[in-house]
Design an enzyme around this catalytic site. Sequence first.
Site, PDB file in Angstrom:
ATOM      1  N   HIS A  68      -0.961  15.774  -1.437  1.00  0.00           N
ATOM      2  CA  HIS A  68       0.038  15.235  -0.515  1.00  0.00           C
ATOM      3  C   HIS A  68       1.344  14.854  -1.211  1.00  0.00           C
ATOM      4  O   HIS A  68       2.369  14.687  -0.557  1.00  0.00           O
ATOM      5  CB  HIS A  68      -0.530  14.040   0.283  1.00  0.00           C
ATOM      6  CG  HIS A  68      -0.667  12.762  -0.485  1.00  0.00           C
ATOM      7  ND1 HIS A  68      -1.857  12.334  -1.028  1.00  0.00           N
ATOM      8  CD2 HIS A  68       0.233  11.799  -0.776  1.00  0.00           C
ATOM      9  CE1 HIS A  68      -1.683  11.166  -1.613  1.00  0.00           C
ATOM     10  NE2 HIS A  68      -0.421  10.813  -1.478  1.00  0.00           N
ATOM     11  N   ASP A 117      -7.381  16.785  -1.809  1.00  0.00           N
ATOM     12  CA  ASP A 117      -6.112  16.104  -2.053  1.00  0.00           C
ATOM     13  C   ASP A 117      -5.726  16.182  -3.536  1.00  0.00           C
ATOM     14  O   ASP A 117      -5.317  15.198  -4.144  1.00  0.00           O
ATOM     15  CB  ASP A 117      -6.134  14.644  -1.606  1.00  0.00           C
ATOM     16  CG  ASP A 117      -4.726  14.057  -1.483  1.00  0.00           C
ATOM     17  OD1 ASP A 117      -3.758  14.850  -1.438  1.00  0.00           O
ATOM     18  OD2 ASP A 117      -4.585  12.821  -1.455  1.00  0.00           O
ATOM     19  N   SER A 165       0.619   7.660  -6.022  1.00  0.00           N
ATOM     20  CA  SER A 165      -0.270   8.793  -5.772  1.00  0.00           C
ATOM     21  C   SER A 165      -0.148   9.854  -6.849  1.00  0.00           C
ATOM     22  O   SER A 165       0.958  10.234  -7.243  1.00  0.00           O
ATOM     23  CB  SER A 165       0.060   9.441  -4.429  1.00  0.00           C
ATOM     24  OG  SER A 165      -0.677   8.862  -3.398  1.00  0.00           O
TER      25      SER A 165
END
Length: 421
Positions: A113, A149, A234
């Site tokens: 993402h 992910d 992230s």
Amino acid sequence: MKGRGVGIVLVLVGLGLGATLLRDQVPVGGAQAPAVSGAAADPVAAEAGARLQNEQNTIDVVGRFEPGLVFISTENEVMGQDPFGMFGGSEVQRGLGSGFFVNDAGDILTNYHVVAGESGGAAQKISVRVMGQEQSVEARVIGLAPQYDLALIRPVDLDAKLIRPIPLGDSDTLKVGQKAIAMGAPFGLDFSVTEGIVSSTARQIPIGFSGSGASEGITQKAIQTDAAINPGNSGGPLLDSGGRVIGINTQIYSPSGQTTGVGQSAGVGFAIPVNTAKNLLPRLQAANGQEVRAPTLGVAAGLLVRGQQQVLAVGLSVLSSEGKRELGLPERGLVIGEVTPGTPAARAGLQGGTRTEAFRGGAIGLGGDVITAVDGDPVDALEDLQAGLIDRKEGDTVTLTVVRAGESREVKVTLDETSFR
């Protein structure tokens, strides 16, 4: 991505230890601590000394491995938001995230993402910047794994001397209470460090994306930590006290996210176990810029219901107990509607339904197998089966608990090359 509790939101925090402590941290066995005058009789001094040892360990880990951290920025050109349709043109959406070097070739592991495009696939422009450098360089996609992910990218024309891989640890040996150091770029504050502990080693949460651009995650195992993780972290590494990567920071559990729209650290962050990434790395490296999919067995769900916009595959738990008794079905499980020839499921002898029975709002295939567990973990939906397979590789064998004609038995299924197409 919404959490399971009321008013709680699981937030993707980007875009927008080994197992053993270092021996010099705490004296173990018969080792003697350095002599400090009065320290043996002064518990306050002893506590302060232990704290200083922990601080020095953190300083050492950060000094050695922070140069392997990468600051990632992305750009996607999208159509401008014009509610009246009077003006044309486009605008550029920018995203920020983190990543880290995993080998001397310069491969950078991050979250999908972080580098995702507006409608799936990769962002139109990906740039990376390493520590101590003012200028960013362009990066290209090596492989994407939306369901996990995870993504692998590589910088273009980066000086090889700036590539500093961080060693990968073993997340299977983690213990609750072990030290955890999170590195990343929270809120764009690149090259930032926080510290905490491993709070849980097997938290089950939805991670990743069911397909390109889809937002539904596949429930899978995650590491929980109280090391502060925020938007921008992230893709950054979670390290142990030896400086080994134990996880890839991915989400936070944020009570404030539902009202503000921006997740804030509440002391509950999640990281993808590094062993999941290690198993996936060879496939990402061979993906030639394309997507890598989670393995499958070759079965299609046999219990379908009509949703508001589409037909949904569901588990037996949605049916009444009385209806299941009448049909001779277990309380929970995944009904197999069809088995694809030439797949691991077919070779293991699994059977799909032989007849279909319609009911108000849906239909169910009967006469075939019902999967109730994978390696002992309960299965009630296709997502549960996917969760049991997601960190497997070619050649691995899984044990399914299967009910056929009211009788339960175990079936071993071996994943082969067809599982990964």
